[in-house]
Design a protein around this motif. Structure first.
Motif, PDB file in Angstrom:
ATOM      1  N   GLY A   4       1.427  -1.108   0.495  1.00 26.67           N
ATOM      2  CA  GLY A   4      -0.244  -0.428  -0.251  1.00 26.67           C
ATOM      3  C   GLY A   4       0.440   1.118   0.118  1.00 26.67           C
ATOM      4  O   GLY A   4       0.382   2.492  -0.883  1.00 26.67           O
ATOM      5  N   ASP A   5       1.923   1.209   0.863  1.00 21.97           N
ATOM      6  CA  ASP A   5       3.234   2.718   0.685  1.00 21.97           C
ATOM      7  C   ASP A   5       3.356   1.793  -0.432  1.00 21.97           C
ATOM      8  O   ASP A   5       3.140   3.523  -0.928  1.00 21.97           O
ATOM      9  CB  ASP A   5       3.682   1.717   1.925  1.00 21.97           C
ATOM     10  CG  ASP A   5       3.152   2.132   3.585  1.00 21.97           C
ATOM     11  OD1 ASP A   5       2.399   3.092   3.195  1.00 21.97           O
ATOM     12  OD2 ASP A   5       4.266   2.203   4.115  1.00 21.97           O
ATOM     13  N   GLN A   6       3.720   1.898  -1.242  1.00 23.92           N
ATOM     14  CA  GLN A   6       4.261   1.830  -2.519  1.00 23.92           C
ATOM     15  C   GLN A   6       2.954   2.455  -3.993  1.00 23.92           C
ATOM     16  O   GLN A   6       3.906   2.779  -4.912  1.00 23.92           O
ATOM     17  CB  GLN A   6       5.168   0.136  -3.098  1.00 23.92           C
ATOM     18  CG  GLN A   6       5.790   0.722  -4.279  1.00 23.92           C
ATOM     19  CD  GLN A   6       6.891   1.488  -4.439  1.00 23.92           C
ATOM     20  OE1 GLN A   6       7.571   1.249  -3.719  1.00 23.92           O
ATOM     21  NE2 GLN A   6       6.919   2.491  -4.805  1.00 23.92           N
ATOM     22  N   ILE A  50       3.244   6.048  -3.111  1.00 24.67           N
ATOM     23  CA  ILE A  50       4.553   6.385  -3.138  1.00 24.67           C
ATOM     24  C   ILE A  50       4.447   6.601  -5.297  1.00 24.67           C
ATOM     25  O   ILE A  50       4.922   7.403  -5.905  1.00 24.67           O
ATOM     26  CB  ILE A  50       5.877   5.390  -3.047  1.00 24.67           C
ATOM     27  CG1 ILE A  50       5.813   5.193  -1.623  1.00 24.67           C
ATOM     28  CG2 ILE A  50       6.846   5.946  -4.050  1.00 24.67           C
ATOM     29  CD1 ILE A  50       7.072   4.676  -0.896  1.00 24.67           C
ATOM     30  N   ASP A  51       4.391   5.333  -5.566  1.00 27.28           N
ATOM     31  CA  ASP A  51       3.655   5.103  -7.580  1.00 27.28           C
ATOM     32  C   ASP A  51       3.245   6.558  -7.387  1.00 27.28           C
ATOM     33  O   ASP A  51       3.254   7.113  -8.456  1.00 27.28           O
ATOM     34  CB  ASP A  51       3.566   4.126  -8.034  1.00 27.28           C
ATOM     35  CG  ASP A  51       4.588   2.819  -7.974  1.00 27.28           C
ATOM     36  OD1 ASP A  51       5.841   3.396  -7.280  1.00 27.28           O
ATOM     37  OD2 ASP A  51       4.329   1.906  -8.236  1.00 27.28           O
ATOM     38  N   LEU A  88       2.040  12.262  -9.950  1.00 28.37           N
ATOM     39  CA  LEU A  88       2.074  13.625  -9.839  1.00 28.37           C
ATOM     40  C   LEU A  88       3.480  14.591  -9.978  1.00 28.37           C
ATOM     41  O   LEU A  88       3.133  15.815 -10.289  1.00 28.37           O
ATOM     42  CB  LEU A  88       1.141  13.750  -8.456  1.00 28.37           C
ATOM     43  CG  LEU A  88       0.141  13.167  -8.199  1.00 28.37           C
ATOM     44  CD1 LEU A  88      -0.082  13.542  -7.026  1.00 28.37           C
ATOM     45  CD2 LEU A  88      -1.451  13.958  -9.126  1.00 28.37           C
ATOM     46  N   LYS A  89       4.261  14.455  -8.900  1.00 30.88           N
ATOM     47  CA  LYS A  89       5.673  14.458  -9.805  1.00 30.88           C
ATOM     48  C   LYS A  89       6.410  14.842 -10.925  1.00 30.88           C
ATOM     49  O   LYS A  89       6.799  15.884 -11.493  1.00 30.88           O
ATOM     50  CB  LYS A  89       6.715  13.985  -9.110  1.00 30.88           C
ATOM     51  CG  LYS A  89       8.477  14.659  -8.808  1.00 30.88           C
ATOM     52  CD  LYS A  89       8.929  13.741  -7.841  1.00 30.88           C
ATOM     53  CE  LYS A  89      10.331  14.635  -7.957  1.00 30.88           C
ATOM     54  NZ  LYS A  89      11.447  14.058  -7.596  1.00 30.88           N
ATOM     55  N   LYS A  90       5.529  14.200 -11.465  1.00 27.96           N
ATOM     56  CA  LYS A  90       6.014  13.763 -12.810  1.00 27.96           C
ATOM     57  C   LYS A  90       5.457  15.047 -13.368  1.00 27.96           C
ATOM     58  O   LYS A  90       5.833  15.849 -14.498  1.00 27.96           O
ATOM     59  CB  LYS A  90       5.892  12.295 -13.729  1.00 27.96           C
ATOM     60  CG  LYS A  90       6.766  12.402 -15.928  1.00 27.96           C
ATOM     61  CD  LYS A  90       6.145  11.467 -15.571  1.00 27.96           C
ATOM     62  CE  LYS A  90       6.469  11.155 -17.710  1.00 27.96           C
ATOM     63  NZ  LYS A  90       6.161   9.836 -17.989  1.00 27.96           N
ATOM     64  N   ALA A  91       3.591  15.291 -13.303  1.00 24.24           N
ATOM     65  CA  ALA A  91       2.668  15.912 -14.233  1.00 24.24           C
ATOM     66  C   ALA A  91       3.637  17.415 -13.086  1.00 24.24           C
ATOM     67  O   ALA A  91       3.327  18.340 -13.991  1.00 24.24           O
ATOM     68  CB  ALA A  91       1.835  15.525 -13.586  1.00 24.24           C
ATOM     69  N   LYS A 103      -3.871   8.872 -16.795  1.00 29.52           N
ATOM     70  CA  LYS A 103      -2.547   7.945 -16.320  1.00 29.52           C
ATOM     71  C   LYS A 103      -3.137   7.337 -14.739  1.00 29.52           C
ATOM     72  O   LYS A 103      -2.978   6.036 -14.845  1.00 29.52           O
ATOM     73  CB  LYS A 103      -2.050   8.711 -16.581  1.00 29.52           C
ATOM     74  CG  LYS A 103      -1.075   8.934 -17.834  1.00 29.52           C
ATOM     75  CD  LYS A 103       0.670  10.099 -18.118  1.00 29.52           C
ATOM     76  CE  LYS A 103       0.912  10.405 -19.119  1.00 29.52           C
ATOM     77  NZ  LYS A 103       1.722  11.934 -19.296  1.00 29.52           N
ATOM     78  N   ILE A 104      -3.190   8.121 -14.299  1.00 30.93           N
ATOM     79  CA  ILE A 104      -3.748   7.908 -12.698  1.00 30.93           C
ATOM     80  C   ILE A 104      -4.542   6.658 -12.871  1.00 30.93           C
ATOM     81  O   ILE A 104      -4.188   5.197 -11.973  1.00 30.93           O
ATOM     82  CB  ILE A 104      -4.058   8.584 -12.179  1.00 30.93           C
ATOM     83  CG1 ILE A 104      -2.866   9.459 -11.674  1.00 30.93           C
ATOM     84  CG2 ILE A 104      -4.409   8.556 -10.212  1.00 30.93           C
ATOM     85  CD1 ILE A 104      -3.565  10.926 -10.663  1.00 30.93           C
ATOM     86  N   MET A 105      -5.773   6.326 -13.590  1.00 31.95           N
ATOM     87  CA  MET A 105      -6.698   5.961 -13.351  1.00 31.95           C
ATOM     88  C   MET A 105      -6.088   4.313 -14.334  1.00 31.95           C
ATOM     89  O   MET A 105      -6.198   2.934 -14.149  1.00 31.95           O
ATOM     90  CB  MET A 105      -7.903   6.401 -14.596  1.00 31.95           C
ATOM     91  CG  MET A 105      -8.920   7.611 -13.523  1.00 31.95           C
ATOM     92  SD  MET A 105      -9.458   6.583 -11.746  1.00 31.95           S
ATOM     93  CE  MET A 105     -10.471   5.422 -11.873  1.00 31.95           C
ATOM     94  N   GLY A 106      -5.116   4.586 -15.469  1.00 31.16           N
ATOM     95  CA  GLY A 106      -4.271   3.238 -16.126  1.00 31.16           C
ATOM     96  C   GLY A 106      -3.197   2.805 -14.580  1.00 31.16           C
ATOM     97  O   GLY A 106      -3.945   1.255 -14.924  1.00 31.16           O
TER      98      GLY A 106
END
Length: 81
Positions: free
Chosen positions: A2-4, A7-8, A13-16, A49-52
């Motif tokens: 769950g933590d990973q 993180i992902d 979000l960081k990339k966006a 992207k997040i939903m994928g």
């Protein structure tokens, strides 16, 4: 695991943030925030992207994101508001 997973999501979000000159952050628990220019194509792309990524886990994460949008018109209002 769950933590990973969280993180992902944060990495997405960081990339966006980097690609669109935004500001992204982790707010605690499973809450994230990202401030981006008001560009529907950018917002839709990030949601897809997040939903994928979530579909990749085939619903086994027990997590379904809720997306909320708010247009900032007064730059003097604190972000947490």
């Amino acid at each position: 695991a769950g933590d990973q997973f969280l993180i992902d999501i944060g990495l997405h979000l960081k990339k966006a943030q980097e690609e669109h000159e935004g500001i992204a952050g982790y707010m605690g628990d499973d809450d994230f925030c990202i401030i981006l220019p008001n560009d529907q194509a950018v917002i839709s792309s990030l949601q897809q992207k997040i939903m994928g990524y979530i579909r990749h886990y085939q619903g086994n994460v027990g997590f379904l994101p809720a997306f909320g949008l708010y247009m900032i018109e007064d730059c003097g209002v604190p972000i947490q508001t």
